[in-house]
Design a protein around this motif. Structure first.
Motif, PDB file in Angstrom:
ATOM      1  N   VAL A  43     -13.796  15.033   9.187  1.00 43.97           N
ATOM      2  CA  VAL A  43     -12.575  15.028   9.553  1.00 43.97           C
ATOM      3  C   VAL A  43     -11.791  15.955   8.704  1.00 43.97           C
ATOM      4  N   THR A  44     -10.529  16.596   8.990  1.00 46.91           N
ATOM      5  CA  THR A  44      -9.472  17.129   8.186  1.00 46.91           C
ATOM      6  C   THR A  44      -8.544  16.078   7.667  1.00 46.91           C
ATOM      7  N   VAL A  45      -8.093  16.210   6.512  1.00 47.30           N
ATOM      8  CA  VAL A  45      -7.185  15.419   5.985  1.00 47.30           C
ATOM      9  C   VAL A  45      -6.020  16.112   5.450  1.00 47.30           C
ATOM     10  N   GLU A  46      -4.956  15.763   5.850  1.00 47.98           N
ATOM     11  CA  GLU A  46      -3.665  15.916   5.235  1.00 47.98           C
ATOM     12  C   GLU A  46      -3.275  15.164   4.102  1.00 47.98           C
ATOM     13  N   VAL A  47      -3.386  15.843   3.116  1.00 48.17           N
ATOM     14  CA  VAL A  47      -3.276  15.271   1.459  1.00 48.17           C
ATOM     15  C   VAL A  47      -2.174  14.540   1.270  1.00 48.17           C
ATOM     16  N   ARG A  48      -1.901  13.335   0.866  1.00 52.65           N
ATOM     17  CA  ARG A  48      -0.505  12.941   0.402  1.00 52.65           C
ATOM     18  C   ARG A  48      -0.540  12.332  -0.919  1.00 52.65           C
TER      19      ARG A  48
ATOM     20  N   THR B 231       0.954  -1.286  -0.004  1.00 52.20           N
ATOM     21  CA  THR B 231      -0.141   0.034   0.011  1.00 52.20           C
ATOM     22  C   THR B 231       0.969   1.360   0.080  1.00 52.20           C
ATOM     23  N   VAL B 232       0.294   2.253  -0.311  1.00 45.22           N
ATOM     24  CA  VAL B 232       0.955   3.846  -0.335  1.00 45.22           C
ATOM     25  C   VAL B 232      -0.062   4.712   0.459  1.00 45.22           C
ATOM     26  N   VAL B 233       0.338   5.760   1.225  1.00 45.35           N
ATOM     27  CA  VAL B 233      -0.193   6.509   1.945  1.00 45.35           C
ATOM     28  C   VAL B 233      -0.643   7.566   1.216  1.00 45.35           C
ATOM     29  N   VAL B 234      -2.081   7.986   1.159  1.00 42.65           N
ATOM     30  CA  VAL B 234      -2.681   9.048   0.361  1.00 42.65           C
ATOM     31  C   VAL B 234      -2.992   9.940   1.251  1.00 42.65           C
ATOM     32  N   GLY B 235      -2.979   9.676   2.450  1.00 42.87           N
ATOM     33  CA  GLY B 235      -3.507  10.916   3.653  1.00 42.87           C
ATOM     34  C   GLY B 235      -3.274  10.449   4.860  1.00 42.87           C
ATOM     35  N   ARG B 236      -3.558  11.534   5.923  1.00 44.59           N
ATOM     36  CA  ARG B 236      -3.523  11.473   7.245  1.00 44.59           C
ATOM     37  C   ARG B 236      -4.740  12.226   7.712  1.00 44.59           C
ATOM     38  N   ILE B 237      -5.460  11.548   8.639  1.00 47.05           N
ATOM     39  CA  ILE B 237      -6.621  12.177   9.202  1.00 47.05           C
ATOM     40  C   ILE B 237      -6.157  13.157  10.305  1.00 47.05           C
ATOM     41  N   GLY B 238      -6.552  14.505  10.388  1.00 50.06           N
ATOM     42  CA  GLY B 238      -6.023  15.499  11.327  1.00 50.06           C
ATOM     43  C   GLY B 238      -7.294  15.503  12.552  1.00 50.06           C
TER      44      GLY B 238
END
Length: 172
Positions: free
Chosen positions: A22-27, A6-13
């Motif tokens: 929820v806010t998302v740090e987009v990656r 898998t690859v990271v596409v975001g992180r919940i803030g």
């Protein structure tokens, strides 16, 4: 979950409002595709997911997601700092031979022009410019700007890349 699959596409803030957004740090370069309603995202830690996107909207420059089953601020808070992943097999094929996904670069051996080993690429940072984080054999890390002038060759099949450093780059 095997992180190589898998690859990271975001992180919940932090939560946004009282209805579970929820806010998302987009990656990802494709947030509208990756976070489309109905998209199923794997999570790290794995026990928090998988999560299904129920809705998406932009608030200024911040992506807000509504997740199925998350309907309160308290429920949204339990997801804070959760990484959102997609399977590697779902990524589109890159047509440009000079463009790479981060996960393709991590694990490559960094070599100098003369073939000597500088270390292993352990991460890619996106801080204005793309930087390869190379862990040196004798300890420490080296940050290498990922531009053609400094990294003229990337050989995925051979498991290495070549670094042509400007003066002072290799000094610790």
């Amino acid at each position: 979950m095997d992180s190589s699959d898998t690859v990271v596409v975001g992180r919940i803030g932090r939560p946004h409002g009282v209805r579970g957004e929820v806010t998302v740090e987009v990656r990802t370069d494709e947030p509208d595709l990756r976070f489309a309603p109905g998209a199923v995202l794997r999570t790290e830690p794995a026990e928090r997911g998988p999560l299904t996107v129920a809705g998406r909207r932009w608030h200024r420059e911040v992506l807000l997601l509504q997740i199925e089953g998350v309907d309160s601020r308290e429920a949204a808070e339990t997801l804070r700092d959760t990484e959102l992943h997609v399977p590697v097999v779902e990524l589109p094929v890159l047509d440009d031979p000079d463009v790479f996904y981060d996960h393709q670069l991590v694990g490559l051996t960094a070599r100098s022009l003369d073939g000597s080993v500088l270390g292993e690429v352990v991460a890619v940072r996106h801080e204005g410019a793309d930087l390869l984080v190379v862990r040196r054999g004798e300890g420490g890390e080296l940050l290498v700007p990922f531009v053609t002038a400094i990294v003229p060759t990337v050989d995925l099949a051979g498991g290495c890349l070549v670094v042509d450093p400007p003066e002072g780059l290799l000094d610790l």
